[in-house]
Design an enzyme around this catalytic site. Structure first.
Site, short mmCIF file in Angstrom:
data_model
loop_
_atom_site.label_atom_id
_atom_site.label_comp_id
_atom_site.label_asym_id
_atom_site.label_seq_id
_atom_site.Cartn_x
_atom_site.Cartn_y
_atom_site.Cartn_z
N CYS A 133 -7.77 -7.39 -10.92
CA CYS A 133 -6.38 -8.37 -10.45
C CYS A 133 -6.90 -9.57 -11.50
O CYS A 133 -5.70 -10.47 -12.71
CB CYS A 133 -5.97 -9.85 -9.05
SG CYS A 133 -4.82 -7.61 -8.19
N ALA A 173 -0.49 7.54 -0.87
CA ALA A 173 -1.32 8.08 -2.31
C ALA A 173 -2.02 6.59 -2.42
O ALA A 173 -1.52 6.19 -3.23
CB ALA A 173 -0.63 8.30 -3.32
N GLU A 190 -0.93 -9.71 -5.88
CA GLU A 190 -1.93 -10.58 -6.97
C GLU A 190 -0.32 -10.25 -8.33
O GLU A 190 -0.05 -10.92 -9.03
CB GLU A 190 -3.02 -10.95 -7.71
CG GLU A 190 -3.89 -11.85 -6.37
CD GLU A 190 -4.50 -10.83 -5.81
OE1 GLU A 190 -3.83 -10.09 -5.64
OE2 GLU A 190 -5.72 -10.79 -5.62
N GLU A 207 0.86 -1.17 0.05
CA GLU A 207 0.09 0.12 0.00
C GLU A 207 0.59 1.28 0.08
O GLU A 207 2.03 1.33 0.11
CB GLU A 207 -1.08 -0.31 1.03
CG GLU A 207 -2.04 -1.35 1.03
CD GLU A 207 -2.95 -1.05 2.54
OE1 GLU A 207 -2.79 -0.27 3.02
OE2 GLU A 207 -4.03 -2.15 1.98
N ASN A 208 0.46 1.97 -0.23
CA ASN A 208 0.62 4.10 0.09
C ASN A 208 -0.07 4.68 0.58
O ASN A 208 -1.05 4.64 0.25
CB ASN A 208 1.29 4.03 -1.92
CG ASN A 208 2.48 5.12 -2.41
OD1 ASN A 208 1.91 6.38 -1.70
ND2 ASN A 208 3.21 4.78 -2.91
N1 THU Z 1 -5.53 -6.64 -2.35
C1 THU Z 1 -4.59 -7.86 -3.02
O1 THU Z 1 -3.77 -7.69 -2.42
N2 THU Z 1 -5.40 -8.62 -3.72
C2 THU Z 1 -6.42 -8.71 -3.54
O2 THU Z 1 -7.12 -9.63 -4.80
C3 THU Z 1 -7.85 -7.75 -2.77
C4 THU Z 1 -6.24 -7.13 -2.51
C5 THU Z 1 -5.28 -5.57 -0.61
C6 THU Z 1 -5.11 -4.62 -1.35
C7 THU Z 1 -5.54 -4.21 -0.25
O3 THU Z 1 -3.39 -3.10 -0.28
C8 THU Z 1 -5.82 -4.83 0.72
O4 THU Z 1 -5.62 -5.66 0.33
C9 THU Z 1 -7.26 -4.20 0.68
O5 THU Z 1 -8.05 -4.10 -0.05
#
Ligand code: THU
Length: 137
Positions: A94, A49, A57, A46-47
């Site tokens: 994804c 921003a 994925e 995450e960021n």
């Molecule tokens: N997230 C994933 O990494 N993969 C997914 O298929 C669904 C969501 C992450 C994105 C974000 O960092 C967190 O889960 C909450 O949405």
């Protein structure tokens, strides 16, 4: 909830521990087995921003491509705490990212931190998809 793919589950669970997710608090790990038999694992990043955040994925796919592989044989996603009762199926973006390197029969095994929840094919999660073949590739 024994995993049908224990090696991929172990890889995804291990990389999930490295998740950078201070904003959502939702840790995700993904592990790909490529057609060459290699395992590529990635976590969500995450960021501050928010839109710049990256799903697990996407990290795993990037690692696969950067390592010279191009085809996904199967993929595991691990999200959610054990016993949460919720499934972390891949987000819409994804599903399309996986589509680039996989076909409709490619298995996607959804887990939580406690183990296997359910397996799908890409075709089930992304029916009538747009892919490289639409562009003649
Ligand atoms: N997230 C994933 O990494 N993969 C997914 O298929 C669904 C969501 C992450 C994105 C974000 O960092 C967190 O889960 C909450 O949405």
């Amino acid at each position: 909830m024994t995993s049908p793919v224990p090696d991929l589950f172990a890889a995804a669970l291990a990389v999930r521990a490295h998740s950078h997710s201070p904003y959502s608090g939702f840790k995700v790990g993904a592990a790909i087995r490529s057609d060459s038999g290699h395992i590529y694992a990635g976590c969500n990043v995450e960021n501050a921003a928010y839109p710049q955040g990256q799903c697990a994925e996407a990290t795993a796919i990037g690692l696969m491509v950067a390592s010279g592989d191009r085809r996904i044989a199967e993929i595991v996603v691990v999200g959610g705490e054990a016993g949460s009762g919720l499934m972390c199926t891949p987000c819409g973006g994804c599903r399309q990212r996986i589509r680039e390197f996989a076909g409709p029969d490619t298995p996607i095994h959804v887990h939580d931190a406690g183990g296997h929840r359910r397996s799908f094919t890409l075709g089930e999660l992304l029916p009538f998809s747009f892919g490289p073949d639409n562009l003649g590739f």
